[in-house]
Design a protein around this motif. Sequence first.
Motif, PDB file in Angstrom:
ATOM      1  N   LEU A 176     -15.326   7.506 -11.865  1.00  0.00           N
ATOM      2  CA  LEU A 176     -14.001   8.242 -11.143  1.00  0.00           C
ATOM      3  C   LEU A 176     -14.119   8.285  -9.702  1.00  0.00           C
ATOM      4  O   LEU A 176     -13.155   8.338  -9.149  1.00  0.00           O
ATOM      5  CB  LEU A 176     -13.934   9.568 -11.862  1.00  0.00           C
ATOM      6  CG  LEU A 176     -13.613   9.400 -13.424  1.00  0.00           C
ATOM      7  CD1 LEU A 176     -13.724  10.904 -13.950  1.00  0.00           C
ATOM      8  CD2 LEU A 176     -11.976   9.209 -13.752  1.00  0.00           C
ATOM      9  N   ASN A 177     -15.136   8.502  -9.089  1.00  0.00           N
ATOM     10  CA  ASN A 177     -15.024   8.269  -7.785  1.00  0.00           C
ATOM     11  C   ASN A 177     -14.732   7.031  -7.189  1.00  0.00           C
ATOM     12  O   ASN A 177     -13.928   7.048  -6.274  1.00  0.00           O
ATOM     13  CB  ASN A 177     -16.570   8.490  -7.119  1.00  0.00           C
ATOM     14  CG  ASN A 177     -16.842  10.213  -7.396  1.00  0.00           C
ATOM     15  OD1 ASN A 177     -16.114  11.037  -7.555  1.00  0.00           O
ATOM     16  ND2 ASN A 177     -18.302  10.239  -7.147  1.00  0.00           N
ATOM     17  N   TRP A 178     -15.045   5.820  -7.907  1.00  0.00           N
ATOM     18  CA  TRP A 178     -14.688   4.720  -7.366  1.00  0.00           C
ATOM     19  C   TRP A 178     -13.212   4.412  -7.753  1.00  0.00           C
ATOM     20  O   TRP A 178     -12.578   3.849  -6.732  1.00  0.00           O
ATOM     21  CB  TRP A 178     -15.257   3.363  -8.434  1.00  0.00           C
ATOM     22  CG  TRP A 178     -14.543   1.932  -8.195  1.00  0.00           C
ATOM     23  CD1 TRP A 178     -14.583   1.336  -7.175  1.00  0.00           C
ATOM     24  CD2 TRP A 178     -13.591   1.640  -9.250  1.00  0.00           C
ATOM     25  NE1 TRP A 178     -13.663   0.392  -7.391  1.00  0.00           N
ATOM     26  CE2 TRP A 178     -12.855   0.497  -8.782  1.00  0.00           C
ATOM     27  CE3 TRP A 178     -13.167   2.201 -10.518  1.00  0.00           C
ATOM     28  CZ2 TRP A 178     -12.017  -0.344  -9.159  1.00  0.00           C
ATOM     29  CZ3 TRP A 178     -12.135   1.442 -11.149  1.00  0.00           C
ATOM     30  CH2 TRP A 178     -11.756   0.243 -10.499  1.00  0.00           C
ATOM     31  N   VAL A 179     -12.589   4.872  -8.671  1.00  0.00           N
ATOM     32  CA  VAL A 179     -11.255   4.909  -9.028  1.00  0.00           C
ATOM     33  C   VAL A 179     -10.420   5.612  -7.622  1.00  0.00           C
ATOM     34  O   VAL A 179      -9.528   4.879  -7.152  1.00  0.00           O
ATOM     35  CB  VAL A 179     -10.702   5.616 -10.320  1.00  0.00           C
ATOM     36  CG1 VAL A 179      -9.089   5.640 -10.196  1.00  0.00           C
ATOM     37  CG2 VAL A 179     -11.317   4.719 -11.634  1.00  0.00           C
ATOM     38  N   ALA A 186      -6.707  10.501 -12.329  1.00  0.00           N
ATOM     39  CA  ALA A 186      -8.124  10.303 -12.119  1.00  0.00           C
ATOM     40  C   ALA A 186      -8.952  11.733 -11.563  1.00  0.00           C
ATOM     41  O   ALA A 186      -9.902  12.002 -11.882  1.00  0.00           O
ATOM     42  CB  ALA A 186      -8.536   9.236 -11.056  1.00  0.00           C
ATOM     43  N   TYR A 187      -8.042  12.388 -10.786  1.00  0.00           N
ATOM     44  CA  TYR A 187      -8.366  13.720 -10.317  1.00  0.00           C
ATOM     45  C   TYR A 187      -8.526  14.639 -11.489  1.00  0.00           C
ATOM     46  O   TYR A 187      -9.432  15.394 -11.692  1.00  0.00           O
ATOM     47  CB  TYR A 187      -7.636  14.327  -9.345  1.00  0.00           C
ATOM     48  CG  TYR A 187      -7.659  13.775  -8.078  1.00  0.00           C
ATOM     49  CD1 TYR A 187      -8.809  14.289  -7.160  1.00  0.00           C
ATOM     50  CD2 TYR A 187      -6.575  13.055  -7.379  1.00  0.00           C
ATOM     51  CE1 TYR A 187      -9.005  13.836  -5.901  1.00  0.00           C
ATOM     52  CE2 TYR A 187      -6.768  12.523  -5.903  1.00  0.00           C
ATOM     53  CZ  TYR A 187      -7.916  13.144  -5.430  1.00  0.00           C
ATOM     54  OH  TYR A 187      -8.000  12.562  -4.045  1.00  0.00           O
ATOM     55  N   CYS A 188      -7.510  14.543 -12.452  1.00  0.00           N
ATOM     56  CA  CYS A 188      -7.599  15.609 -13.663  1.00  0.00           C
ATOM     57  C   CYS A 188      -8.850  14.957 -14.638  1.00  0.00           C
ATOM     58  O   CYS A 188      -9.479  15.824 -14.946  1.00  0.00           O
ATOM     59  CB  CYS A 188      -6.260  15.006 -14.642  1.00  0.00           C
ATOM     60  SG  CYS A 188      -6.393  16.198 -16.127  1.00  0.00           S
ATOM     61  N   ASP A 242      -7.998   4.310  -5.068  1.00  0.00           N
ATOM     62  CA  ASP A 242      -6.693   4.975  -4.937  1.00  0.00           C
ATOM     63  C   ASP A 242      -6.695   6.496  -4.768  1.00  0.00           C
ATOM     64  O   ASP A 242      -6.628   7.067  -5.906  1.00  0.00           O
ATOM     65  CB  ASP A 242      -5.525   4.401  -6.167  1.00  0.00           C
ATOM     66  CG  ASP A 242      -4.196   4.816  -6.016  1.00  0.00           C
ATOM     67  OD1 ASP A 242      -3.792   5.620  -4.978  1.00  0.00           O
ATOM     68  OD2 ASP A 242      -3.386   5.073  -7.021  1.00  0.00           O
ATOM     69  N   PRO A 243      -6.681   6.946  -3.664  1.00  0.00           N
ATOM     70  CA  PRO A 243      -6.733   8.395  -3.418  1.00  0.00           C
ATOM     71  C   PRO A 243      -5.351   9.087  -3.950  1.00  0.00           C
ATOM     72  O   PRO A 243      -5.497  10.441  -4.157  1.00  0.00           O
ATOM     73  CB  PRO A 243      -6.907   8.720  -2.029  1.00  0.00           C
ATOM     74  CG  PRO A 243      -7.077   7.278  -1.309  1.00  0.00           C
ATOM     75  CD  PRO A 243      -6.671   6.130  -2.339  1.00  0.00           C
ATOM     76  N   LEU A 253       0.856  -1.095  -0.039  1.00  0.00           N
ATOM     77  CA  LEU A 253       0.051  -0.117  -0.046  1.00  0.00           C
ATOM     78  C   LEU A 253       0.865   1.303   0.057  1.00  0.00           C
ATOM     79  O   LEU A 253       0.681   2.319  -0.753  1.00  0.00           O
ATOM     80  CB  LEU A 253      -0.840  -0.008   1.402  1.00  0.00           C
ATOM     81  CG  LEU A 253      -2.072  -0.724   1.270  1.00  0.00           C
ATOM     82  CD1 LEU A 253      -2.806  -0.736   2.286  1.00  0.00           C
ATOM     83  CD2 LEU A 253      -3.352  -0.219  -0.068  1.00  0.00           C
ATOM     84  N   ALA A 254       2.197   1.196   0.850  1.00  0.00           N
ATOM     85  CA  ALA A 254       2.614   2.365   1.093  1.00  0.00           C
ATOM     86  C   ALA A 254       3.386   2.627  -0.409  1.00  0.00           C
ATOM     87  O   ALA A 254       3.802   3.777  -0.762  1.00  0.00           O
ATOM     88  CB  ALA A 254       3.898   2.153   2.048  1.00  0.00           C
TER      89      ALA A 254
END
Length: 422
Positions: free
Chosen positions: A197-200, A210-212, A204-205, A78-79
Amino acid sequence: MNDEFYNQGLEKAQQKDYAGAIAEFNRALQLTPHFPEAYLQRGLAYYDSGAIHQAVSDYTEALRLNPESVEAYYCRALARVTLKNLPGALSDVESAIRLNYNYAAAHNLRGMVRRKQGYIQDAIASFKKAAELYLQQKDKENCRLCLEKIKQLQPPEKPVVEQQISTNVPIISTNAYFTQLLEKAEKGDTREAIADLNWVLQADPQDAQAYCCRGVVRCKMGNYREAIADFNQALLLNFQDAVVYRNRGKARSLLGDNQGAIADFNQALQIQPQDALVYVGRGNAYRAMGNYLGAIADYTQALQINPDDAQAYYNRGIAYTFLEEMPSAVADYQRAASIYCEKEDWDNYHQVLNSLQKINKSHPESRHQKYNLLRQRVLRLVGGYWEIAQRLIEQKRDYYPGMTDEWYLQQVIDDLERDRGR
């Protein structure tokens, strides 16, 4: 005493007092340096406090002391995803799976890593296995989320089946996946695209792309402030792409922040100097500020890059109308109308025709030729900013009331040329 410090650390971590938890784990490790669980828990506290590299270091030490720690491998994976070390993350999560094949969360994480690497079919296989394990564990919610991920990654109208191909060959790249979502938004399915996209981002925050992409969709929905927040987050995650600055510039311009928009468009052009859309966007911002000459220059540059850009012709036509250069405006409108007609884009086609009709009704050239020529000269002398010209004309009206418009324009021209030594 060692257990007491360790338990106090667990309690403080549960209370989200990560600094306090780290201090307690430090005390426990001073007493017992070979305490793998303390390293693991201190790593979790470091991770939750944002100190990702320290977390990785502690997970590594925990694994040195206990090479069979499934949780340490999973946490380090995860890290490493957060640090964008995808090969390292994949190695760790596969080690976790080898140690415990029924670890549903590890299969889920492996699917996320493979999706980010562009190996979509392999990601689907991992999500499918995770869903099966979650179902066996009666974890219906996580099972449902995995099935949703499979549905979103699967090409349309194709069931999720085992593919008789190598999983080392990317079937759909990550870029292509986001392109599919943007195409979905372009067709009007903006809510569904946002949900995907909210799921993505839930998975993975740290997914800057995905934000773009979500920012672009939010722009299409007219949610400009939320779009800007997404573009800002993409930039914070070091997604330095022209598309971020171009679309943030568009959103800022539509909110009235034209200076900020121009700064973004300039940044986009440094990254991608041949992007016609950026020149159109900056031209729109210049036009909104009254800098019609600057706008025309940008639209012209866009047309040099893409000679069939109907929107650039139309926008340049609008700028010419503000300068009252009607022949140029008419020529641009007609060219835009022809392109829209060829593309069968009837909404924009009729919009351009309406603009042409307005020019023909309200600007007969024979009546205003002298005035138009003078007006153009004034505008060029003030850099295309009609607001400046208007102030100078009003000053002349105050001193010399009752004169013709052409007279006031000529006086302003004389003053400006005299001040410049012409």
